[in-house]
Scaffold this motif. Structure first.
Motif, PDB file in Angstrom:
ATOM      1  N   LEU A   1      -7.158   7.393   3.951  1.00  8.81           N
ATOM      2  CA  LEU A   1      -7.466   6.332   2.990  1.00  8.81           C
ATOM      3  C   LEU A   1      -6.409   5.242   2.934  1.00  8.81           C
ATOM      4  N   PHE A   2      -5.267   5.473   3.542  1.00 12.37           N
ATOM      5  CA  PHE A   2      -4.169   4.515   3.428  1.00 12.37           C
ATOM      6  C   PHE A   2      -4.593   3.107   3.849  1.00 12.37           C
ATOM      7  N   ASP A   3      -4.291   2.157   2.994  1.00  5.36           N
ATOM      8  CA  ASP A   3      -4.557   0.731   3.221  1.00  5.36           C
ATOM      9  C   ASP A   3      -6.048   0.388   3.279  1.00  5.36           C
ATOM     10  N   SER A   4      -6.891   1.335   2.857  1.00 11.11           N
ATOM     11  CA  SER A   4      -8.308   1.001   2.713  1.00 11.11           C
ATOM     12  C   SER A   4      -8.457   0.104   1.481  1.00 11.11           C
TER      13      SER A   4
ATOM     14  N   GLU B   1      -4.760  11.108   2.187  1.00 11.30           N
ATOM     15  CA  GLU B   1      -3.859   9.956   2.081  1.00 11.30           C
ATOM     16  C   GLU B   1      -3.776   9.199   3.401  1.00 11.30           C
TER      17      GLU B   1
ATOM     18  N   LEU C   1       1.468   3.306  -3.482  1.00 11.99           N
ATOM     19  CA  LEU C   1       0.562   4.274  -4.107  1.00 11.99           C
ATOM     20  C   LEU C   1       0.919   5.694  -3.701  1.00 11.99           C
TER      21      LEU C   1
ATOM     22  N   TRP D   1      -7.661   1.871  -1.836  1.00 11.40           N
ATOM     23  CA  TRP D   1      -6.234   2.222  -1.861  1.00 11.40           C
ATOM     24  C   TRP D   1      -5.389   0.979  -2.109  1.00 11.40           C
ATOM     25  N   ARG D   2      -5.716  -0.092  -1.384  1.00 11.24           N
ATOM     26  CA  ARG D   2      -4.940  -1.325  -1.515  1.00 11.24           C
ATOM     27  C   ARG D   2      -5.071  -1.909  -2.917  1.00 11.24           C
TER      28      ARG D   2
ATOM     29  N   THR E   1       1.302   9.508  -5.773  1.00  8.35           N
ATOM     30  CA  THR E   1       0.556  10.714  -5.427  1.00  8.35           C
ATOM     31  C   THR E   1       1.498  11.827  -4.975  1.00  8.35           C
TER      32      THR E   1
ATOM     33  N   SER F   1       0.819  -1.216   0.000  1.00 10.05           N
ATOM     34  CA  SER F   1       0.000   0.000   0.000  1.00 10.05           C
ATOM     35  C   SER F   1       0.849   1.261   0.000  1.00 10.05           C
TER      36      SER F   1
END
Length: 223
Positions: A204-207, A201, A101, A210-211, A105, A98
């Motif tokens: 949402l990280f590792d959602s 970011e 990404l 996102w994943r 960005t 993850s």
């Protein structure tokens, strides 16, 4: 500030191990680190050239800003892949992938801000503020690495990578308010955009979405 943050943030994980011959990372990390440090040094030098009336040197050095920013952003990718491989080897799992990404960005945001700064180079107030925001974005990893010096700080992705990293934008706004009587539009809207983007970011990280995007990038660029 940017130079000090970079030296402190990467001191324990990169500069000291390299000086002792103990760093075993990929050569791509050295290349990216050198380019990113080059950007920070240029950012520190340019105001000095302006204040000492060496405007010709300032303009000549500024010509390398966009190519250097592109090089920093492009080398973020192999550096990010190296980090993912290392974290996977240490059992990082999906969360390790993850992180990839965020490389894209951050790189896109950094280059976009630099391009905006270059396009407004004939408007000094706007130009300086775009470049400030770009530099704050590119040194974000340094602030996050403060967690190695401050292991007692809870939720470092919030307090270090978001609050500490972005408080400088708010301080710059306050400086504008005191000195100019109003916050410059670049700092107001550009600064708010950076804060909102980096907040998104973190949230949402590792959602799942996102994943999913990170795994697509990993399949294309990974092992």
């Amino acid at each position: 500030m940017a130079l000090l943050a970079t030296l402190l943030g990467f001191g324990g994980t990169y500069l000291v191990p390299v000086s002792r011959g103990e760093f075993s990372g990929s050569w791509t990390l050295h290349v990216h680190g050198a380019l990113a440090m080059g950007w920070v040094l240029m950012f520190a030098l340019q105001p000095i050239l302006v204040h000492t009336h060496r405007l010709r040197w300032h303009r000549q050095l500024g010509r390398v800003a966009v190519p250097l920013a592109l090089a920093v952003a492009v080398t973020m990718i192999p550096a990010g892949l190296t980090q993912v491989r290392r974290d996977l080897a240490q059992g990082g799992g999906d969360s390790a992938i993850s992180t990839l990404l965020g490389v894209f960005t951050s790189g896109a945001l950094f280059v976009g801000l630099v391009v905006a700064g270059y396009r407004t180079r004939r408007t000094p107030e706007a130009h300086a503020r775009w470049m400030l925001l770009a530099t704050l974005v590119v040194i974000w990893p340094a602030w996050f690495r403060f967690r190695h010096w401050l292991p007692w700080v809870p939720r470092p992705e919030i307090w270090l990578a978001l609050v500490l990293a972005d408080v400088w934008i708010l301080l710059a706004m306050m400086h504008d308010r005191v000195v100019r009587g109003a916050v410059h539009p670049v700092l107001l809207w550009g600064g708010l955009f950076v804060i909102l983007e980096q907040t998104a970011e973190v949230l949402l990280f590792d959602s799942p979405p996102w994943r999913a995007l990170a795994h697509i990038a990993w399949r294309v660029l990974g092992p």
